[in-house]
Design a protein around this motif. Sequence first.
Motif, short mmCIF file in Angstrom:
data_model
loop_
_atom_site.label_atom_id
_atom_site.label_comp_id
_atom_site.label_asym_id
_atom_site.label_seq_id
_atom_site.Cartn_x
_atom_site.Cartn_y
_atom_site.Cartn_z
N ALA A 64 0.69 -1.27 -0.03
CA ALA A 64 0.12 0.12 0.06
C ALA A 64 0.87 1.09 0.04
CB ALA A 64 -0.73 -0.02 1.31
N LEU A 65 2.04 1.04 0.15
CA LEU A 65 3.02 2.37 0.43
C LEU A 65 2.91 3.45 -0.77
CD1 LEU A 65 4.61 3.98 2.22
CD2 LEU A 65 6.63 2.67 1.65
N ASP A 66 3.16 2.85 -2.15
CA ASP A 66 3.23 3.80 -3.35
C ASP A 66 1.75 4.46 -3.52
OD1 ASP A 66 6.15 4.09 -3.42
OD2 ASP A 66 6.16 2.60 -5.17
N LEU A 67 0.90 3.76 -3.02
CA LEU A 67 -0.53 4.07 -3.11
C LEU A 67 -0.70 5.70 -2.57
CD1 LEU A 67 -2.63 1.00 -2.63
CD2 LEU A 67 -1.73 2.25 -4.61
N VAL A 68 0.29 6.13 -1.82
CA VAL A 68 0.13 7.68 -1.15
C VAL A 68 0.15 8.39 -2.15
CG1 VAL A 68 1.50 6.96 0.93
CG2 VAL A 68 2.79 7.71 -1.24
N SER A 69 0.72 8.08 -3.57
CA SER A 69 0.59 8.92 -4.64
C SER A 69 -0.82 9.13 -5.05
CB SER A 69 1.20 8.33 -5.70
OG SER A 69 0.46 7.03 -6.41
N ALA A 70 -1.94 8.29 -4.71
CA ALA A 70 -3.29 8.72 -5.07
C ALA A 70 -3.79 9.81 -4.31
CB ALA A 70 -4.15 7.38 -4.70
N TRP A 71 -3.34 10.10 -3.22
CA TRP A 71 -3.83 11.26 -2.45
C TRP A 71 -2.85 12.28 -2.67
CZ3 TRP A 71 -4.66 6.38 -0.95
CH2 TRP A 71 -5.86 6.07 -1.06
N HIS A 72 -1.61 12.41 -2.98
CA HIS A 72 -0.67 13.29 -2.99
C HIS A 72 -0.87 13.96 -4.52
CE1 HIS A 72 1.41 12.81 0.72
NE2 HIS A 72 2.19 11.65 0.50
N LEU A 73 -1.27 13.30 -5.42
CA LEU A 73 -1.26 13.68 -6.74
C LEU A 73 -2.52 13.69 -7.52
CD1 LEU A 73 2.00 11.50 -7.66
CD2 LEU A 73 1.99 13.91 -7.93
N LEU A 74 -3.39 13.19 -6.94
CA LEU A 74 -4.61 12.86 -7.96
C LEU A 74 -6.13 13.39 -7.43
CD1 LEU A 74 -4.00 9.07 -9.11
CD2 LEU A 74 -3.41 11.27 -10.33
N GLU A 75 -6.66 14.07 -8.27
CA GLU A 75 -8.00 14.28 -7.79
C GLU A 75 -8.99 13.01 -8.05
OE1 GLU A 75 -8.85 16.97 -6.32
OE2 GLU A 75 -7.12 18.15 -6.81
N PRO A 76 -10.29 13.33 -7.65
CA PRO A 76 -10.92 11.83 -7.44
C PRO A 76 -11.26 11.24 -8.61
CG PRO A 76 -11.99 13.70 -6.24
CD PRO A 76 -10.94 14.42 -7.11
N GLY A 77 -11.37 11.55 -9.93
CA GLY A 77 -11.65 10.71 -10.94
C GLY A 77 -10.34 9.95 -11.23
N PRO A 78 -9.35 10.72 -11.49
CA PRO A 78 -8.13 10.02 -11.70
C PRO A 78 -7.50 8.94 -10.66
CG PRO A 78 -7.77 12.28 -12.47
CD PRO A 78 -9.09 12.26 -11.69
N ARG A 79 -8.15 9.37 -9.57
CA ARG A 79 -7.62 8.45 -8.27
C ARG A 79 -8.61 7.14 -8.62
NH1 ARG A 79 -9.66 11.19 -3.63
NH2 ARG A 79 -8.17 12.60 -4.35
N ARG A 80 -9.60 7.34 -8.93
CA ARG A 80 -10.48 6.12 -9.11
C ARG A 80 -9.73 5.21 -10.52
NH1 ARG A 80 -14.84 9.34 -8.19
NH2 ARG A 80 -15.15 10.10 -10.25
N VAL A 81 -9.51 5.99 -11.50
CA VAL A 81 -8.54 5.16 -12.55
C VAL A 81 -7.46 4.54 -12.12
CG1 VAL A 81 -7.43 5.53 -14.72
CG2 VAL A 81 -9.44 6.89 -14.32
#
Length: 296
Positions: free
Chosen positions: A228-245
Amino acid sequence: MRMHADQLTVSPGTVRALIDAQFPEWRGLEVRSVVSEGTVNAIFRVGDRLAARFPLQPGDADGTRRWLRAEAEAGRELAGRTRFRTPEPVALGEPGVGYPLPWSVQTWVPGVVATEEDPGESEAFARDLAELIRDLRAVGTRGRTFAGQGRGGDLKSHDAWMETCFRNSEGLLDVPGLRRLWDFLRSLPREAEDVMNHGDLIPGNVLVAGGRLAGILDVGGFGPADPALDLVSAWHLLEPGPRRVLRDELGCDDLTWERGRAWAFQQAMGLVWYYADSNRAMSRMGRRTLDRVLAG
């Protein structure tokens, strides 16, 4: 402004003198300071193809040398394992006049950091990011496990640090609500085996071109850790739509996704207060990540 109370000062003149003394083959290359929001190293370009990195906080020379050698080994292990460009180790410098620690030289990776070209709304970038994370995991741990320092192991081992963050965030953030969130996130069980992670996928370590991922920096922490560690990028880098992608591309289950959210929360809590005055861009990044974490 200094980011750390004991921060070392590194000037272009000092860098020029160290390079001329230790690497005479580079005497003809221009030395330029790199403006960066980074908090660990002072960075200087050496010519067009090299970057010299000088640790900002004092320490034992032997310990720093071991750390830099480990970073170099991580960089060599990652080199060529993904289509996205990464810095590769070139040389290790030694202490000299004006600077008390070993320092490193690596290849310069061109590009614009994600703090300057925000890819947060780009679904194409999210797919690139998923590809990168898959590439990192595919390298394989070779039987290695998390080394036990920093993020990537047991969430509960960060309780003392989080308490420090909560105390120092009074007046800056809604601390009672954040405490409640940490009480939930810290208890998420760890089930999956370690995989290889970059370990610090924040905007300042990500290079962007035209809304797409172009490369990554600061690869010295590449190693085995919580999937799960590199998933920090989902919140550091992405808005909701791209985060779901990103989540769909990686096929993340609920537990792994929430643990990624937990690691992003743990990291962001330290950024807001610690850099509130000394590195306001980093502090703002922490606030933005917290807002995304709180939104779910």
